[in-house]
Write an enzyme that holds these catalytic residues in place. Structure first.
Site, PDB file in Angstrom:
ATOM      1  CG  ASP A 294      41.317  40.297  40.830  1.00  0.00           C
ATOM      2  OD1 ASP A 294      42.368  40.170  41.015  1.00  0.00           O
ATOM      3  OD2 ASP A 294      41.037  40.193  42.437  1.00  0.00           O
TER       4      ASP A 294
ATOM      5  CG  ASP B  26      46.028  41.498  41.461  1.00  0.00           C
ATOM      6  OD1 ASP B  26      45.186  40.915  40.421  1.00  0.00           O
ATOM      7  OD2 ASP B  26      45.798  41.635  42.940  1.00  0.00           O
TER       8      ASP B  26
END
Length: 421
Positions: A128, A309
């Site tokens: 992530d 992201d």
């Protein structure tokens, strides 16, 4: 020993460094480098079917926004300064967060194997770029940890108790909490010695194995948004001289996807990179130039700050600006759940985003998340909105990233995009 590592994803339907920052860079083009060596590591990808779970998409968006707000709070705690994107936001200290990939039953996430401790024990994690911490379920976790592999620091000769706790709050009000430790963490033969990690004693429902297949999560942003205020895994590798280059790269696509540590994989992209500078180290934050729908440019009034992201599924932006984009899609209208728009499934026109003067096309297949319900002619769009009018930034997630090869350059503080091979 300097190494380069590759993570290969299986196809089915994430301490400020000692390297200098280059915030003055504008969008630049760099030719393809010479071929790089790497270690292929199988990784699984979880995908959604059709029709899409619209409520899950809505939670996904809320959690992504909340994750950013938690990072703003961590940034202020760690640096003593408010994050620029948090200006005007209400409830910064109390609003909760979490990676959207953690609870969204119908969403996509990419995850692979890491090894922790001495002797080494294998775990799977979601990678992530929208957070900075590593956490795993601990042996004392009795809340929704069943089905996951648990980490026991007492069985590792290299573990150390950091004498601190952690608690990560999520958009649905649940939390992940536990104790902070450090231990040796190895990925594809690259070892970060004494890496900080959280050992969870509580998992929320969203982390149950049915909803979240990997054991934990590995954040790949900067230390300034770390809840532990500790170097993230990749920055630890850089500091300890474990990688050839201070770059990691992603291909997030329906096939041949991978995470590449220590550089880029020339086999997976074509042409040259377009680089844009990181405007504030914390998140992978930059600006994009513009968007267009079927060749018609969208005129925005504000500067388009955005966060890249891998842990967010959609592209997410301020409500007014997202609504402006959808005016270019005939028949589009707000969806039944907050944060989403629906549009005619028959719409197949190109949507582009421009970074550093180069336009990249979002394919109709990745933009279309699926029918709003079985048999419907309306589909959920891959562009969602932030409901809070005080938040004026964009989150660029996998709906865009699946269409490009992306490099994250820690040393030069920049992000690069190239066309897929």
């Amino acid at each position: 020993m300097y190494c380069t590592a590759v993570f290969v994803l299986a196809a089915l339907p994430f301490l400020t460094t000692a390297f200098p920052s280059h915030h003055h860079l504008r969008g630049t083009h760099t030719p393809s480098p010479a071929p790089a060596s790497g270690i292929p590591i199988p990784i699984a990808k979880r995908g959604a079917g059709a029709p899409v779970d619209a409520a899950s998409i809505s939670r996904n968006i809320a959690q992504s926004v909340a994750k950013m707000q938690r990072g703003f709070a961590a940034f202020e705690k760690n640096t003593g300064r408010p994050h620029p994107l948090s200006s005007g936001s209400t409830g910064l200290q109390t609003r909760a967060t979490g990676s959207d990939t953690l609870t969204a039953d119908g969403q996509e996430l990419w995850y692979g194997t890491i090894y922790v401790g001495t002797p080494k024990k294998s775990f799977t994690v979601d990678f992530d770029t929208g957070s900075s911490d590593l956490f795993l379920p601990g042996v004392q976790c009795t809340s929704d940890c069943q089905g996951h592999t648990s980490y026991d620091p007492t069985t590792s000769s290299t573990s150390h108790d950091r004498q601190a706790t952690f608690s990560l709050a999520y958009g649905d009000g649940s939390t992940v909490s536990g104790e902070q430790y450090s231990d040796d963490v190895t990925v594809a033969g690259l070892t970060a010695t004494g890496q900080a990690l959280g050992v969870a004693t509580t998992y929320s429902d969203g982390f149950a194995s049915d909803n979240f297949p990997p054991d934990g999560l590995m954040g790949m942003a900067f230390q300034s948004i770390s809840d532990y205020d500790a170097p993230p895994f990749f920055q630890t590798l850089i500091e300890q001289g474990e990688v050839d280059d201070s770059v990691f790269s992603f291909k997030l696509a329906p096939s041949d996807s991978e995470l590449f540590l220590g550089g880029v994989n020339p086999a997976l992209y074509s042409g040259s990179f377009t680089y844009v500078p990181v405007t504030k180290e914390g998140y992978w934050e930059t600006n994009f130039d513009s968007m267009s729908v079927n060749g018609h440019p969208i005129v925005f009034e504000r500067n388009r700050d955005c966060i890249i992201d891998t842990g967010t599924t959609l592209i997410v932006g301020p409500l007014a600006e997202v609504a402006l984009v959808y005016t270019r899609i005939p028949g589009a209208l707000p969806g039944p759940q907050e944060g989403i728009y629906i549009y005619p499934c028959s719409f197949k026109k190109p949507i582009t985003m421009t970074f550093g003067g180069t336009s990249f096309t979002i394919s109709p297949e990745t933009f279309n998340l699926g029918q709003i319900e079985e048999g419907s002619s309306m589909c959920v769009g891959g562009l969602g909105y932030i409901a809070d009018p005080e938040l004026n930034f964009w989150i660029i997630g996998d709906v865009f990233l699946q269409n490009v090869y992306t490099s994250f350059d820690v040393g030069k503080s920049r992000i690069g995009f190239a066309n897929l091979a």
